[in-house]
Write a protein that holds these residues in place. Structure first.
Motif, PDB file in Angstrom:
ATOM      1  N   ASN A 443       0.825  -1.205   0.000  1.00 19.71           N
ATOM      2  CA  ASN A 443       0.000   0.000   0.000  1.00 19.71           C
ATOM      3  C   ASN A 443       0.861   1.259   0.000  1.00 19.71           C
ATOM      4  N   CYS A 474      -3.858   9.008   2.202  1.00 15.80           N
ATOM      5  CA  CYS A 474      -2.639   8.444   2.770  1.00 15.80           C
ATOM      6  C   CYS A 474      -2.146   9.184   3.999  1.00 15.80           C
ATOM      7  N   ARG A 477      -3.093   7.611   7.205  1.00 18.99           N
ATOM      8  CA  ARG A 477      -2.359   6.369   7.405  1.00 18.99           C
ATOM      9  C   ARG A 477      -0.958   6.648   7.951  1.00 18.99           C
ATOM     10  N   THR A 480      -1.328   7.524  11.580  1.00 19.57           N
ATOM     11  CA  THR A 480      -1.594   6.301  12.348  1.00 19.57           C
ATOM     12  C   THR A 480      -0.301   5.536  12.615  1.00 19.57           C
ATOM     13  N   GLU A 481       0.501   5.340  11.567  1.00 15.72           N
ATOM     14  CA  GLU A 481       1.735   4.567  11.742  1.00 15.72           C
ATOM     15  C   GLU A 481       2.743   5.312  12.607  1.00 15.72           C
ATOM     16  N   ASP A 612      -0.249   0.948   9.536  1.00 16.76           N
ATOM     17  CA  ASP A 612      -1.042   2.049   8.994  1.00 16.76           C
ATOM     18  C   ASP A 612      -2.547   1.835   9.157  1.00 16.76           C
ATOM     19  N   HIS A 613      -2.953   0.659   9.669  1.00 16.73           N
ATOM     20  CA  HIS A 613      -4.360   0.430  10.006  1.00 16.73           C
ATOM     21  C   HIS A 613      -4.565   0.352  11.526  1.00 16.73           C
TER      22      HIS A 613
END
Length: 663
Positions: A443, A474, A477, A480-481, A612-613
């Motif tokens: 991704n 993105c 994401r 998040t990461e 990333d989720h």
């Protein structure tokens, strides 16, 4: 409040505390697999597998479905030290067994011989209108065996458990009775002539006409449960049978009555420990549910040379994760389960000492006995009905929860949580040399880069990577990461080797973007690249990247490389992530657990990647819950031990899993 059996923990230590006074079948909540008829996966096995399994058993001397009734619930998961003997409390003097009265007014007749051996003889006789069984003791140890069995029947009578044994009417000695029996067989008369008649002793027992020895022909899940309940009734009289074998269990097929016989080796009360009684119950469970019922299922009568499936399991729990936490000592099963379940992820599941039984299943070796013909039948079954009969091979996940009340009734406020600092931001002008574009299907684009003298992995986040119009933006994401790694670094998961080391994040300059795209184009020599890195996100802000440890020889965990030990390492890595208050949220994706094989004697390492989720506990909304952490752990446990490892056995190749025997 707990309903049914809330979890699949081994609660044998709780059974031990009140055994044999309390029946394991009466505990609340119910203990998993105490009643295998409710959970036996054999109910799902099609009859078409039986012929192939029977042929394999005949060739290999091992029933391939010995695991079909689940896990033995009576195996102690917290064995007491040798010097901590728990002796069952005495309950007062037991009246001795009385002699059987012999009367001149009663006619005694021989009916038939039931058994004759070096240690004893058993006859059916008639005393007037009543049928009785005469058991005589012979051999050098006859007096000791007679005293032992007579003492056992005295305890049985005193504790009113006669329904699960033949009724004993008393004892006899000498030859007075034998001389009165009409039609006494010549073999017995010869025996009398060779021995001192006064030394001959025997018991008068209930006639059990119609009973059969427990076997593969009369066993069932119901009969198996009745036999174990009857053994518990014996234990409630503080009698250790010492020979819990099928030849010492009789069943009446029509009435389903089950009785235990053969008490010439029994130990009673003063010398009995709770541990010994529970260990015997475990032994009885094993011969019924791991031998007789699976053998009856496929119609196999094993000989004395049959393999014992218990010897094919190495259930040795590895060392707990440090720091350790003593297992809670609670008065009830419910309270212990609540402490363990409701303290995760604050307390690592692998840090309890003693360890949670079966959290790390020992490797099985019975796949070494599989024949090609049997595996082909399993493959056909899997393709036809889309379920793998080996799915229960390693048993259930011990942390599985039937209802979530036990967790949701406890707060999701973390005991040891503090907001971590954000990982460092590297200067935009940092010199990054792009060595290689690594992953074409991710991704997010991954690159092997060099920063200074160190090789690193660069994970870039930019607008519309891979051209997915409906793909989520993105930038969220990336955030998040980044937040996930902030927690993971702070709580030590990276330092423990469970996650690649993170060295910070960076806003990419135009030079970085151009060099990244040049590396991508280099990977596509004969065609234009389908996607390139954008210099900005959807909102116009600069694209970013996270700088990570570069793992040169990492590989996804697959059916080709999965092993029970690697599954354990992976699960321990996941608990480290959860201990950082990070829920991965995509853990069973095949690429999200990376194996680094140990070299030169170094241990294997499994790392969790791609956050990333994830969901992290610093978020005000949608933060992870205890239920979420448990669901994710159980999902990965099941993914490895109930799917991948059984699938590996099903599609086993000889060069990867050499068979122990040549069939």
């Amino acid at each position: 409040m707990m309903h049914e059996y809330e979890s699949y923990f081994n609660f044998s230590a709780h059974i031990l505390k009140s055994y044999p006074e309390t029946s394991p079948w009466d505990l609340t909540p119910e203990i998993f697999s105490v009643r295998p008829k409710q959970t036996a996966p054999c109910l799902d096995f099609p009859d078409s597998l039986k012929p192939a399994a029977l042929e394999q058993a005949k060739k290999s001397k091992l029933n391939p479905f010995h695991f079909m009734c689940g896990r033995n619930p009576f195996v102690l998961d917290t064995p007491p030290p040798p010097d901590a003997t728990i002796v069952v409390a005495a309950s007062g003097a037991v009246p001795p067994l009385m002699p059987w009265p012999i009367s001149d007014d009663v006619q005694y007749e021989f009916v038939e011989e039931l058994h004759a051996g070096e240690c004893g003889m058993v006859y059916r006789i008639r005393a007037g209108q009543d049928a009785r069984v005469l058991k005589l003791y012979i051999g050098h140890d006859a007096p000791a065996r007679f005293r032992t069995e007579a003492n056992a029947y005295a305890y049985i009578s005193s504790h009113n458990v006669t329904s699960v044994v033949p009724q004993c009417f008393g004892w006899t000695e000498g030859d007075d009775l034998l001389k009165r029996i009409r039609g006494c067989p010549s073999r017995l008369l010869t025996l009398l002539s060779e021995r001192d008649p006064k030394a001959l002793k025997g018991l008068i027992l209930e006639d059990l006409t119609g009973a059969q020895c427990l076997s593969v022909h009369n066993i069932s899940l119901d009969v198996g449960e009745m036999a174990l309940r009857a053994l518990h009734r014996l234990h409630s009289a503080y009698i250790l049978h010492k020979k819990p074998e099928k030849d010492n269990v009789l069943v009446f097929p029509e009435t389903k009555r089950v009785v235990w016989i053969g008490f010439s080796h029994a130990i009673c009360q003063d010398s009995v420990t709770r541990q010994a009684l529970l260990a015997e119950l475990a032994e009885g469970w094993a011969f019924i549910y791991q031998r007789l019922i699976p053998d009856g299922f496929i119609g196999w009568e094993p000989g004395p040379d049959a393999a014992d499936p218990r010897t094919l399991v190495d259930d040795v729990a590895p060392a707990p994760i440090q720091p350790t936490h003593p297992r809670p000592s609670k008065p009830t099963i419910t309270e212990e389960a609540i402490v363990i379940l409701a303290s995760y992820p604050d307390i690592n599941l692998f840090s309890w000492d003693p360890p949670i039984f079966h959290l790390t299943p020992g490797p099985r070796r019975d796949h070494e006995y599989d024949t090609d013909e049997f595996l082909e039948a399993i493959k056909t079954q899997h393709r036809t009905l889309t379920f793998n009969p080996f799915g229960k091979w390693y048993g259930p996940c011990p942390c599985r929860v039937e209802t979530i009340d036990i967790i949701t009734e406890n707060s999701d406020e973390w005991c040891a949580y503090d907001l971590p600092p954000r990982i460092q931001q590297l200067p935009t002008e940092t010199d990054i040399q792009f060595v290689e574009y690594l992953k074409h299907s991710s991704n997010h684009p991954l690159f092997r880069v060099r920063i200074g003298s160190a090789e690193r992995l660069l994970k870039i986040f930019s607008m519309n990577w891979r051209g997915k119009k409906n793909n989520a933006p993105c930038k969220p994401r990336f955030i998040t990461e980044r937040d996930a790694y902030s927690h993971i670094m702070h709580y030590g998961a990276c330092a423990a080797g469970a996650v690649p080391q993170c060295y910070g994040w960076i806003e990419l300059s135009r030079t970085h973007v151009d060099n990244a795209n040049a590396a991508i184009r280099q990977a596509y020599v004969d065609e234009p690249p389908p996607w390139l890195v954008f210099p900005v996100f959807e909102d116009g802000s600069p694209s970013t990247a996270i700088v990570l440890e570069y793992l040169a020889e990492s590989e996804a965990i697959t059916l080709d490389n999965i092993t029970p030990s690697r599954a354990d390492i992976a699960l321990r890595s996941l608990t480290r992530v959860h201990g950082s208050y990070v829920l991965h949220n995509d853990i069973t994706n095949r690429n999200n657990m990376q194996l680094i094989r140990g070299r030169g004697g170094a241990p294997d390492r499994v790392v969790v990647v791609d956050f990333d989720h994830a969901r992290v506990s610093s978020w005000k909304r949608a933060w992870p819950s205890r239920v979420g952490f448990y669901d994710e752990f159980v999902a990965l446990w099941i993914h490895y031990y109930s799917w991948m490892i059984p699938m590996q056995r099903t599609f086993c190749k000889a060069e990867k899993h050499p068979h122990a025997i040549t069939l």
